[in-house]
Design a protein around this motif. Structure first.
Motif, PDB file in Angstrom:
ATOM      1  N   GLU A  73       0.811  -1.219   0.000  1.00 25.47           N
ATOM      2  CA  GLU A  73       0.000   0.000   0.000  1.00 25.47           C
ATOM      3  C   GLU A  73       0.844   1.269   0.000  1.00 25.47           C
ATOM      4  O   GLU A  73       0.293   2.364   0.022  1.00 25.47           O
ATOM      5  N   LEU A  74       2.163   1.108  -0.026  1.00 24.72           N
ATOM      6  CA  LEU A  74       3.072   2.262   0.073  1.00 24.72           C
ATOM      7  C   LEU A  74       2.640   3.163   1.233  1.00 24.72           C
ATOM      8  O   LEU A  74       2.491   4.377   1.086  1.00 24.72           O
ATOM      9  N   ALA A  75       2.428   2.533   2.372  1.00 21.16           N
ATOM     10  CA  ALA A  75       1.987   3.257   3.569  1.00 21.16           C
ATOM     11  C   ALA A  75       3.012   4.316   3.942  1.00 21.16           C
ATOM     12  O   ALA A  75       4.217   4.120   3.752  1.00 21.16           O
ATOM     13  N   PRO A  76       2.561   5.438   4.458  1.00 21.50           N
ATOM     14  CA  PRO A  76       3.507   6.467   4.892  1.00 21.50           C
ATOM     15  C   PRO A  76       4.504   5.888   5.902  1.00 21.50           C
ATOM     16  O   PRO A  76       4.153   5.012   6.698  1.00 21.50           O
ATOM     17  N   LEU A  77       5.727   6.378   5.857  1.00 14.77           N
ATOM     18  CA  LEU A  77       6.765   5.842   6.732  1.00 14.77           C
ATOM     19  C   LEU A  77       6.442   6.044   8.210  1.00 14.77           C
ATOM     20  O   LEU A  77       6.877   5.266   9.050  1.00 14.77           O
ATOM     21  N   ARG A  78       5.640   7.041   8.524  1.00 10.79           N
ATOM     22  CA  ARG A  78       5.229   7.236   9.920  1.00 10.79           C
ATOM     23  C   ARG A  78       4.414   6.030  10.397  1.00 10.79           C
ATOM     24  O   ARG A  78       4.473   5.650  11.564  1.00 10.79           O
ATOM     25  N   VAL A  79       3.665   5.391   9.495  1.00  9.60           N
ATOM     26  CA  VAL A  79       2.886   4.208   9.837  1.00  9.60           C
ATOM     27  C   VAL A  79       3.825   3.018  10.050  1.00  9.60           C
ATOM     28  O   VAL A  79       3.611   2.205  10.947  1.00  9.60           O
ATOM     29  N   TRP A  80       4.889   2.933   9.229  1.00 11.24           N
ATOM     30  CA  TRP A  80       5.894   1.889   9.433  1.00 11.24           C
ATOM     31  C   TRP A  80       6.457   2.008  10.850  1.00 11.24           C
ATOM     32  O   TRP A  80       6.595   1.026  11.561  1.00 11.24           O
ATOM     33  N   LEU A  81       6.772   3.245  11.230  1.00  6.66           N
ATOM     34  CA  LEU A  81       7.350   3.492  12.549  1.00  6.66           C
ATOM     35  C   LEU A  81       6.357   3.142  13.660  1.00  6.66           C
ATOM     36  O   LEU A  81       6.734   2.536  14.664  1.00  6.66           O
ATOM     37  N   GLU A  82       5.078   3.486  13.478  1.00  6.26           N
ATOM     38  CA  GLU A  82       4.056   3.137  14.471  1.00  6.26           C
ATOM     39  C   GLU A  82       3.981   1.627  14.665  1.00  6.26           C
ATOM     40  O   GLU A  82       3.902   1.135  15.798  1.00  6.26           O
ATOM     41  N   CYS A  83       4.002   0.884  13.557  1.00  5.45           N
ATOM     42  CA  CYS A  83       3.934  -0.583  13.642  1.00  5.45           C
ATOM     43  C   CYS A  83       5.174  -1.143  14.334  1.00  5.45           C
ATOM     44  O   CYS A  83       5.069  -2.026  15.192  1.00  5.45           O
ATOM     45  N   ALA A  84       6.329  -0.621  13.976  1.00  5.91           N
ATOM     46  CA  ALA A  84       7.578  -1.098  14.581  1.00  5.91           C
ATOM     47  C   ALA A  84       7.566  -0.847  16.087  1.00  5.91           C
ATOM     48  O   ALA A  84       7.901  -1.736  16.883  1.00  5.91           O
ATOM     49  N   LYS A  85       7.155   0.350  16.492  1.00  3.67           N
ATOM     50  CA  LYS A  85       7.120   0.679  17.920  1.00  3.67           C
ATOM     51  C   LYS A  85       6.098  -0.170  18.662  1.00  3.67           C
ATOM     52  O   LYS A  85       6.317  -0.558  19.807  1.00  3.67           O
ATOM     53  N   ALA A  86       4.987  -0.485  18.006  1.00  3.82           N
ATOM     54  CA  ALA A  86       3.971  -1.334  18.643  1.00  3.82           C
ATOM     55  C   ALA A  86       4.522  -2.743  18.877  1.00  3.82           C
ATOM     56  O   ALA A  86       4.270  -3.335  19.922  1.00  3.82           O
ATOM     57  N   TYR A  87       5.274  -3.263  17.918  1.00  8.51           N
ATOM     58  CA  TYR A  87       5.896  -4.576  18.119  1.00  8.51           C
ATOM     59  C   TYR A  87       6.901  -4.512  19.271  1.00  8.51           C
ATOM     60  O   TYR A  87       6.964  -5.425  20.096  1.00  8.51           O
ATOM     61  N   LEU A  88       7.684  -3.447  19.330  1.00  9.43           N
ATOM     62  CA  LEU A  88       8.674  -3.326  20.398  1.00  9.43           C
ATOM     63  C   LEU A  88       7.980  -3.207  21.756  1.00  9.43           C
ATOM     64  O   LEU A  88       8.450  -3.770  22.746  1.00  9.43           O
ATOM     65  N   ALA A  89       6.851  -2.518  21.798  1.00  5.18           N
ATOM     66  CA  ALA A  89       6.096  -2.397  23.045  1.00  5.18           C
ATOM     67  C   ALA A  89       5.586  -3.765  23.512  1.00  5.18           C
ATOM     68  O   ALA A  89       5.377  -3.972  24.707  1.00  5.18           O
ATOM     69  N   GLU A  90       5.401  -4.684  22.579  1.00  4.40           N
ATOM     70  CA  GLU A  90       4.983  -6.052  22.901  1.00  4.40           C
ATOM     71  C   GLU A  90       6.189  -6.965  23.139  1.00  4.40           C
ATOM     72  O   GLU A  90       6.048  -8.176  23.179  1.00  4.40           O
ATOM     73  N   ASP A  91       7.377  -6.377  23.264  1.00  4.61           N
ATOM     74  CA  ASP A  91       8.635  -7.104  23.466  1.00  4.61           C
ATOM     75  C   ASP A  91       8.972  -8.047  22.307  1.00  4.61           C
ATOM     76  O   ASP A  91       9.611  -9.072  22.502  1.00  4.61           O
ATOM     77  N   ASN A  92       8.542  -7.682  21.101  1.00  3.27           N
ATOM     78  CA  ASN A  92       8.881  -8.458  19.917  1.00  3.27           C
ATOM     79  C   ASN A  92       9.970  -7.692  19.156  1.00  3.27           C
ATOM     80  O   ASN A  92       9.704  -7.004  18.172  1.00  3.27           O
ATOM     81  N   GLU A  93      11.187  -7.827  19.652  1.00  2.00           N
ATOM     82  CA  GLU A  93      12.318  -7.088  19.094  1.00  2.00           C
ATOM     83  C   GLU A  93      12.625  -7.519  17.661  1.00  2.00           C
ATOM     84  O   GLU A  93      12.985  -6.690  16.827  1.00  2.00           O
ATOM     85  N   ALA A  94      12.462  -8.798  17.360  1.00  5.05           N
ATOM     86  CA  ALA A  94      12.753  -9.291  16.008  1.00  5.05           C
ATOM     87  C   ALA A  94      11.832  -8.638  14.978  1.00  5.05           C
ATOM     88  O   ALA A  94      12.279  -8.226  13.900  1.00  5.05           O
ATOM     89  N   ALA A  95      10.544  -8.520  15.294  1.00  5.54           N
ATOM     90  CA  ALA A  95       9.589  -7.885  14.382  1.00  5.54           C
ATOM     91  C   ALA A  95       9.903  -6.402  14.239  1.00  5.54           C
ATOM     92  O   ALA A  95       9.842  -5.842  13.135  1.00  5.54           O
ATOM     93  N   PHE A  96      10.222  -5.754  15.357  1.00  5.92           N
ATOM     94  CA  PHE A  96      10.617  -4.347  15.331  1.00  5.92           C
ATOM     95  C   PHE A  96      11.797  -4.150  14.379  1.00  5.92           C
ATOM     96  O   PHE A  96      11.768  -3.285  13.504  1.00  5.92           O
ATOM     97  N   LEU A  97      12.817  -4.977  14.542  1.00  6.07           N
ATOM     98  CA  LEU A  97      14.016  -4.850  13.716  1.00  6.07           C
ATOM     99  C   LEU A  97      13.729  -5.137  12.246  1.00  6.07           C
ATOM    100  O   LEU A  97      14.320  -4.499  11.361  1.00  6.07           O
ATOM    101  N   GLU A  98      12.821  -6.051  11.974  1.00  2.44           N
ATOM    102  CA  GLU A  98      12.491  -6.363  10.584  1.00  2.44           C
ATOM    103  C   GLU A  98      11.808  -5.187   9.896  1.00  2.44           C
ATOM    104  O   GLU A  98      12.136  -4.838   8.769  1.00  2.44           O
ATOM    105  N   ILE A  99      10.868  -4.560  10.573  1.00  2.00           N
ATOM    106  CA  ILE A  99      10.166  -3.414   9.981  1.00  2.00           C
ATOM    107  C   ILE A  99      11.111  -2.227   9.835  1.00  2.00           C
ATOM    108  O   ILE A  99      11.181  -1.603   8.777  1.00  2.00           O
TER     109      ILE A  99
END
Length: 146
Positions: A73-99
């Motif tokens: 969807e070529l989502a805005p990069l701010r949305v990428w960052l929101e998703c990455a931070k949400a994964y990190l908040a769930e202690d999913n560092e691997a998903a955070f790093l992938e995004i």
């Protein structure tokens, strides 16, 4: 870009199957009955619709699926960052790093040539995370709840 658009039709069906497509944040919150959650909104092209991602359910969602939605969807990069931070908040560092890693890759500049600020935020987030990891290692694992 043509390959990305060719996959769009197939991935849109997958997106609609995986996530609920809604018109407004208020409608999604009303359906869930919880007005306090901050849903992550991923715009679907120029349609005016968006995919709502509940950050509380990210632990049950494969990061590849989320990354596929962000990319197709070529989502805005701010949305990428929101998703990455949400994964990190769930202690999913691997998903955070992938995004974050995908958002910091050199080829991302082809798709977001005018979003220098968004790329800079992803790079800064990656750098801040690495500094925190180094600090935890230096402190012998005493950081972040240890």
């Amino acid at each position: 870009l043509l390959l990305l658009r060719a996959q769009h039709t197939f991935e849109r069906a997958l997106i609609e199957e995986t996530f609920s497509v809604v018109m407004t944040r208020q409608q999604q919150q009303r359906d869930e009955g919880d007005a306090n959650i901050a849903l992550i909104q991923v715009p679907i092209g120029d349609s005016g619709e968006h995919v709502s991602i509940d950050p509380r359910n990210l632990s049950q969602t494969n990061v590849e699926d989320i990354l596929g939605v962000l990319q197709s969807e070529l989502a805005p990069l701010r949305v990428w960052l929101e998703c990455a931070k949400a994964y990190l908040a769930e202690d999913n560092e691997a998903a955070f790093l992938e995004i974050v890693g995908s958002g910091c890759s050199p080829e991302i500049e082809q798709y977001y040539p005018n979003d220098v600020y968004g790329r800079a935020k992803l790079l800064c987030c990656s750098a801040a995370h690495q500094v925190n990891v180094a600090a935890r290692l230096r402190l012998g694992g005493k950081g972040k709840g240890k």
